[in-house]
Motif scaffolding. Sequence first.
Motif, short mmCIF file in Angstrom:
data_model
loop_
_atom_site.label_atom_id
_atom_site.label_comp_id
_atom_site.label_asym_id
_atom_site.label_seq_id
_atom_site.Cartn_x
_atom_site.Cartn_y
_atom_site.Cartn_z
N THR A 144 2.36 -16.50 6.56
CA THR A 144 2.78 -16.44 5.01
C THR A 144 2.22 -15.35 4.05
N ASN A 145 2.50 -14.47 3.34
CA ASN A 145 0.81 -13.94 2.34
C ASN A 145 0.58 -15.64 1.16
N ASP A 146 1.89 -15.90 0.84
CA ASP A 146 1.97 -16.79 -0.36
C ASP A 146 0.92 -18.49 0.05
N PHE A 154 -11.99 2.01 16.31
CA PHE A 154 -11.42 1.23 17.66
C PHE A 154 -9.87 1.95 17.99
N ARG A 155 -9.17 1.46 16.69
CA ARG A 155 -7.41 2.55 17.02
C ARG A 155 -7.99 3.71 17.87
N ILE A 156 -8.59 4.79 16.80
CA ILE A 156 -8.58 6.61 17.17
C ILE A 156 -9.45 7.02 18.95
N SER A 159 1.32 4.34 15.08
CA SER A 159 2.08 3.47 14.31
C SER A 159 1.81 2.22 14.24
N SER A 160 2.32 1.38 13.26
CA SER A 160 2.29 0.31 12.52
C SER A 160 2.88 -0.73 13.18
N SER A 161 3.70 -0.39 13.78
CA SER A 161 4.62 -1.60 14.59
C SER A 161 3.98 -2.06 16.16
N TYR A 162 2.92 -0.84 16.85
CA TYR A 162 1.90 -0.87 18.17
C TYR A 162 1.05 -2.62 17.76
N ILE A 163 0.77 -3.12 18.60
CA ILE A 163 -0.05 -4.35 18.51
C ILE A 163 -0.73 -4.05 19.51
N PRO A 192 -9.58 -11.10 3.73
CA PRO A 192 -9.02 -9.76 3.57
C PRO A 192 -9.96 -8.68 4.20
N TYR A 193 -9.69 -7.82 4.91
CA TYR A 193 -10.32 -6.86 5.35
C TYR A 193 -11.77 -6.17 4.50
N ASN A 194 -12.96 -5.61 4.69
CA ASN A 194 -13.95 -5.14 4.22
C ASN A 194 -13.98 -3.85 4.08
N GLN A 253 -3.61 -11.88 3.30
CA GLN A 253 -2.57 -10.32 2.40
C GLN A 253 -1.76 -10.04 3.49
N SER A 254 -1.43 -9.05 2.95
CA SER A 254 -0.38 -8.47 3.78
C SER A 254 -1.27 -7.36 4.67
N GLY A 255 -1.10 -6.64 5.58
CA GLY A 255 -1.79 -6.28 6.53
C GLY A 255 -3.43 -6.86 6.69
N SER A 256 -3.32 -7.39 7.21
CA SER A 256 -4.77 -8.38 6.68
C SER A 256 -4.65 -9.05 8.74
N GLY A 257 -3.82 -8.75 9.61
CA GLY A 257 -3.87 -8.70 10.66
C GLY A 257 -2.98 -9.76 11.73
N LYS A 258 -2.08 -11.26 10.36
CA LYS A 258 -2.10 -12.23 11.27
C LYS A 258 -1.21 -12.35 12.01
N THR A 259 -0.07 -11.28 11.77
CA THR A 259 1.22 -11.16 12.62
C THR A 259 0.62 -10.43 13.91
N SER A 260 -0.20 -9.64 13.97
CA SER A 260 -0.73 -8.88 15.11
C SER A 260 -1.22 -10.18 16.05
N SER A 261 -1.96 -10.56 15.27
CA SER A 261 -3.15 -11.48 15.92
C SER A 261 -2.75 -12.67 16.65
N ALA A 304 -5.34 -3.38 6.49
CA ALA A 304 -4.87 -2.28 7.78
C ALA A 304 -4.29 -1.77 7.55
N ARG A 305 -2.97 -2.09 6.89
CA ARG A 305 -1.77 -0.75 7.52
C ARG A 305 -2.35 -0.02 6.96
N LYS A 306 -2.10 -0.05 5.71
CA LYS A 306 -2.05 1.26 5.20
C LYS A 306 -3.31 2.15 5.57
N LEU A 321 -8.69 -6.85 19.15
CA LEU A 321 -8.49 -6.98 17.39
C LEU A 321 -9.79 -7.12 16.09
N PRO A 322 -10.39 -6.59 16.85
CA PRO A 322 -11.80 -6.37 15.95
C PRO A 322 -11.92 -7.22 14.64
N HIS A 323 -12.73 -8.17 14.34
CA HIS A 323 -12.76 -9.23 13.37
C HIS A 323 -12.11 -9.65 13.06
N1 LIG Z 1 -8.50 -6.29 13.14
C1 LIG Z 1 -7.27 -5.11 14.37
N2 LIG Z 1 -7.00 -4.36 14.85
C2 LIG Z 1 -6.44 -3.49 15.07
N3 LIG Z 1 -5.63 -3.22 14.60
C3 LIG Z 1 -5.15 -3.83 13.23
C4 LIG Z 1 -6.12 -5.02 13.45
N4 LIG Z 1 -5.28 -5.63 11.61
C5 LIG Z 1 -4.45 -5.29 11.91
N5 LIG Z 1 -4.42 -4.55 12.43
C6 LIG Z 1 -2.99 -3.24 12.45
O1 LIG Z 1 -2.66 -3.55 11.15
C7 LIG Z 1 -1.19 -3.75 10.96
C8 LIG Z 1 -0.86 -4.28 10.12
O2 LIG Z 1 -1.32 -5.80 10.53
P1 LIG Z 1 -0.24 -7.26 10.62
O3 LIG Z 1 1.15 -6.07 10.81
O4 LIG Z 1 -0.68 -7.90 11.37
O5 LIG Z 1 -0.72 -7.60 9.35
P2 LIG Z 1 -0.10 -9.13 8.36
O6 LIG Z 1 -1.04 -10.04 8.25
O7 LIG Z 1 0.98 -9.27 9.14
O8 LIG Z 1 1.15 -8.00 7.12
P3 LIG Z 1 2.35 -8.67 6.84
O9 LIG Z 1 1.49 -9.74 6.37
O10 LIG Z 1 2.47 -6.93 5.53
O11 LIG Z 1 3.04 -8.99 7.12
C9 LIG Z 1 -0.76 -3.48 12.42
O12 LIG Z 1 -0.16 -1.44 12.82
C10 LIG Z 1 -2.45 -3.65 13.22
O13 LIG Z 1 -1.64 -3.52 14.58
#
Ligand SMILES: Nc1ncnc2c1ncn2[C@@H]1O[C@H](COP(=O)(O)OP(=O)(O)OP(=O)(O)O)[C@@H](O)[C@H]1O
Length: 408
Positions: free
Chosen positions: A178-180, A216-218, A23-27, A204-206, A62-70, A246-248, A31-33
């Motif tokens: 922030t995304n800004d 890694f996640r599966i 799920s997208s809320s799971y941390i 951004p992840y490529n 950008q959104s989904g680039s792993g900021k919050t999770s990191s 990554a979220r998408k 966190l590879p890369h």
């Molecule tokens: N390197 C990674 N390895 C595994 N999962 C990742 C990685 N980067 C992001 N994810 C997963 O992708 C999803 C989005 O990550 P996250 O919320 O950290 O992004 P964000 O940059 O904070 O996005 P937003 O700006 O939209 O809040 C989460 O489920 C997170 O666990």
Amino acid sequence: MDNPFIKYSRSDDYIIGNLKTLSSSYIPDNLPHREQQIELMARSLSSIMHGGIASNILLYGQSGSGKTSSAINVTNMLRSAAGDRVSIHYINCEIYDSHYSIMVHMVNSFIGEEQIPNLGLPFDRIYYELVKRIKSRNLYTLIILDEIDRLLSKNGSDSLYVILKLLGDTEGSIIGITNDSSFINKLDMRVRSRLNAESIIFTPYNADELRDILKFRINGVIKNGFIEDSAINLCAAIGAQEHGDARKAIELLRIAIEYCIRENRERVTIDDIYMARERFEMNILKESVKTLPIHSKMVLLSAILTQEVSSDIAVTGEIYENYKNICAEIGLQPLSTRRISDLMSSLDDLGLIVTTTRSMGRYGRTKLIKVSQPVAIKNYILEDENFKNFQGSRIVRQSKLRTNYDDI
Ligand SMILES: Nc1ncnc2c1ncn2[C@@H]1O[C@H](COP(=O)(O)OP(=O)(O)OP(=O)(O)O)[C@@H](O)[C@H]1O
């Protein structure tokens, strides 16, 4: 009757771990890369371990680039290394969008202490109480301000100023997310110099990185071979196209896996990913329609119904007339044309309508409105309780020229 759950138990063949971890809320713990960003954050925060004060940190990306999770990952490690001396507060500024609400939330996070009400107390009292609770425990306070730009758009620089003052009066620092990318330039000078933050960029992840992340996640959750490699590659490619999100990519894979399990399919293929993408986009559309204020829903519905009866693109005047008809049917007072004009601009910003301006000769200029995806949007609007008995019986075809309002 055959027990319907028996056929679903076949999913045990494919699921070897906990599906919730997709799920997208799971941390995840790893966190590879993102090793480099995590190392930079840890280095910056390490002075806390020696009794010092860490720099403030700003995470951009950008959104989904792993900021919050990191950020959560690093602060979890800090908590386990530093123990009770550090008090870490995660604040989502979309929810807590002022220094007042943030500090009430922080005061109430002290277990075993009296809770204070969310509203009503003078701010000085809350500030005093918070400083007292922090100082009496000799705590280092680390505040993660996720979506920190929301604070700015709501209250200018003031809220951030007060938060930084608190951290100066006690001992602590922030991690802003922030995304800004122009966030820092929007702060006024007194806050910018107080903040003096180290910036860490989340590029951004490529597609290759996203493929590693998906694998890694599966790993340990889904049995090898259940998902075709081409399906994983497609999710990674779609995520990479969407600013390396990554979220998408993870969401698409999760939706496709759950669908295939429900349908008792042998494998997840690229067709399932395309289907998941359609659903994913529909979910976003549904959410943005469902959360609109009631008058925006009525304007949007009016645009759709006017479009239907005119078998054409609707002009704003027609939409306003039919909007008033909808208000009458539902029993609400219509808003002024000026207010409706603002609502239409927000609908345009959300991508729910497309607006173009056309000259009408001596009748002046008017805006033409086209609703994107009218059938789906209409269904979502009509799911709202307010439209329970709505028939649309008052919707009429209007004369475009008579109903042209310049100010809409
Ligand atoms: N390197 C990674 N390895 C595994 N999962 C990742 C990685 N980067 C992001 N994810 C997963 O992708 C999803 C989005 O990550 P996250 O919320 O950290 O992004 P964000 O940059 O904070 O996005 P937003 O700006 O939209 O809040 C989460 O489920 C997170 O666990």
